[in-house]
Design an enzyme around this catalytic site. Structure first.
Site, mmCIF file in Angstrom:
data_model
loop_
_atom_site.group_PDB
_atom_site.id
_atom_site.type_symbol
_atom_site.label_atom_id
_atom_site.label_comp_id
_atom_site.label_asym_id
_atom_site.label_seq_id
_atom_site.Cartn_x
_atom_site.Cartn_y
_atom_site.Cartn_z
ATOM 1 N N ASN A 16 0.844 -1.209 0.000
ATOM 2 C CA ASN A 16 0.000 0.000 0.000
ATOM 3 C C ASN A 16 0.874 1.251 0.000
ATOM 4 O O ASN A 16 0.601 2.209 -0.727
ATOM 5 C CB ASN A 16 -0.939 0.004 1.209
ATOM 6 C CG ASN A 16 -2.131 -0.902 1.003
ATOM 7 O OD1 ASN A 16 -3.068 -0.554 0.286
ATOM 8 N ND2 ASN A 16 -2.089 -2.091 1.576
ATOM 9 N N MET A 91 1.675 -2.459 12.274
ATOM 10 C CA MET A 91 1.070 -3.451 13.169
ATOM 11 C C MET A 91 1.117 -3.084 14.656
ATOM 12 O O MET A 91 0.719 -3.870 15.498
ATOM 13 C CB MET A 91 1.709 -4.834 12.943
ATOM 14 C CG MET A 91 1.545 -5.364 11.524
ATOM 15 S SD MET A 91 -0.174 -5.331 10.936
ATOM 16 C CE MET A 91 -0.821 -6.754 11.805
ATOM 17 N N LYS A 92 1.603 -1.889 14.965
ATOM 18 C CA LYS A 92 1.588 -1.462 16.364
ATOM 19 C C LYS A 92 0.336 -0.633 16.632
ATOM 20 O O LYS A 92 -0.041 0.198 15.799
ATOM 21 C CB LYS A 92 2.814 -0.596 16.682
ATOM 22 C CG LYS A 92 4.119 -1.347 16.584
ATOM 23 C CD LYS A 92 4.292 -2.284 17.762
ATOM 24 C CE LYS A 92 5.640 -2.964 17.734
ATOM 25 N NZ LYS A 92 5.611 -4.396 17.982
ATOM 26 N N LEU A 94 -1.368 2.384 18.223
ATOM 27 C CA LEU A 94 -0.918 3.686 18.730
ATOM 28 C C LEU A 94 -1.669 4.009 20.015
ATOM 29 O O LEU A 94 -2.882 3.790 20.108
ATOM 30 C CB LEU A 94 -1.183 4.765 17.670
ATOM 31 C CG LEU A 94 -0.360 4.603 16.378
ATOM 32 C CD1 LEU A 94 -0.877 5.536 15.291
ATOM 33 C CD2 LEU A 94 1.134 4.847 16.631
ATOM 34 N N ASN A 108 -5.988 5.248 8.493
ATOM 35 C CA ASN A 108 -5.615 3.823 8.443
ATOM 36 C C ASN A 108 -6.435 3.111 7.381
ATOM 37 O O ASN A 108 -7.535 3.534 7.039
ATOM 38 C CB ASN A 108 -5.906 3.191 9.822
ATOM 39 C CG ASN A 108 -5.476 1.738 9.890
ATOM 40 O OD1 ASN A 108 -4.418 1.353 9.373
ATOM 41 N ND2 ASN A 108 -6.292 0.902 10.513
ATOM 42 N N HIS A 110 -7.963 -0.777 6.658
ATOM 43 C CA HIS A 110 -8.192 -2.063 7.313
ATOM 44 C C HIS A 110 -8.849 -3.020 6.325
ATOM 45 O O HIS A 110 -9.806 -2.639 5.647
ATOM 46 C CB HIS A 110 -9.088 -1.868 8.549
ATOM 47 C CG HIS A 110 -9.298 -3.149 9.289
ATOM 48 N ND1 HIS A 110 -8.326 -3.691 10.103
ATOM 49 C CD2 HIS A 110 -10.324 -4.027 9.278
ATOM 50 C CE1 HIS A 110 -8.771 -4.848 10.587
ATOM 51 N NE2 HIS A 110 -9.978 -5.076 10.096
#
Ligand code: GRF
Length: 199
Positions: A16, A91-92, A94, A108, A110
């Protein structure tokens, strides 16, 4: 009007990110990539980003802990006068404190139709639930995980002949189109003003 500056955060492949970065380079997406950041020094996407001429940064969650790593991200964002933080397979999670520092400025993607199938395995979860469809969501990030104002959503049917792999492939194809299109529209509708720059 200013050309918005975006930081793209990734953890892995960065497909992406690659689409977005290339669209910025060609001018199709009127924005400038300030840096591509990752929590994973081995993320393949970091090499892709460097090869395309973008600045890259690594944020050491394991070594420094989340608080320090997020402080480093905030500092990088301020230093580079970044306007938008674009999560693309980051992948963290926030922290609410971090999100509050950049209200409505974190976006984001998803791989599911939120609020259905949030979490790290959106595609697999829809597949295992034997849902008849899933999809892709682009949203503003708020303090909850995989949550916030939806900017765009597209349904992807799960076909009887699908395997998890063919479904993943179709979802990624939709992601690559919808993320770029949504950012083009969102930046146009939310231009960066002189006040934003002077903050
Ligand atoms: C994408 O499916 C994205 O929606 C999810 O993680 C995946 C990242 O893929 N959050 P890539 O790194 O962009 O190839």
């Amino acid at each position: 009007m200013y050309l918005p500056r975006i930081a793209i955060l990734i953890s892995g492949t960065g497909s992406n990110m690659e689409v977005i970065l290339k669209a910025c380079i060609t001018g199709e997406l009127p924005a400038e990539v300030s840096f591509v950041g990752s929590d994973n020094i081995n993320a393949k996407g970091l090499d892709t980003a460097s090869a395309l001429g973008a600045q890259t940064r690594v944020f050491f969650y394991k070594r420094d802990g989340r608080k320090a790593a997020e402080e480093a991200i905030s500092m990088a964002v301020r230093e580079t006068e970044t306007d938008w933080i674009i999560l693309a397979g980051f992948m963290k999670v926030l922290s609410p404190e971090f999100v509050r520092k950049f209200p409505d400025k974190i976006i984001n993607i998803h791989p599911a139709m939120l609020p259905s199938f949030p979490g790290a395995h959106g595609i697999r979860d829809a597949w295992e639930a034997k849902a008849d469809h899933t999809g892709v969501t682009v949203h503003i990030v708020d303090e909850e995980v995989d949550h916030g104002r939806i900017l765009a959503q597209e349904r992807v049917d799960i076909l009887p002949e699908d395997t998890l792999e063919t479904l993943e492939e179709r979802i990624h194809r939709v992601e690559h189109r919808i993320y770029k299109e949504t950012l083009i529209k969102h930046f146009l509708e939310n231009p960066i003003s002189i006040e934003d720059r002077e903050e």
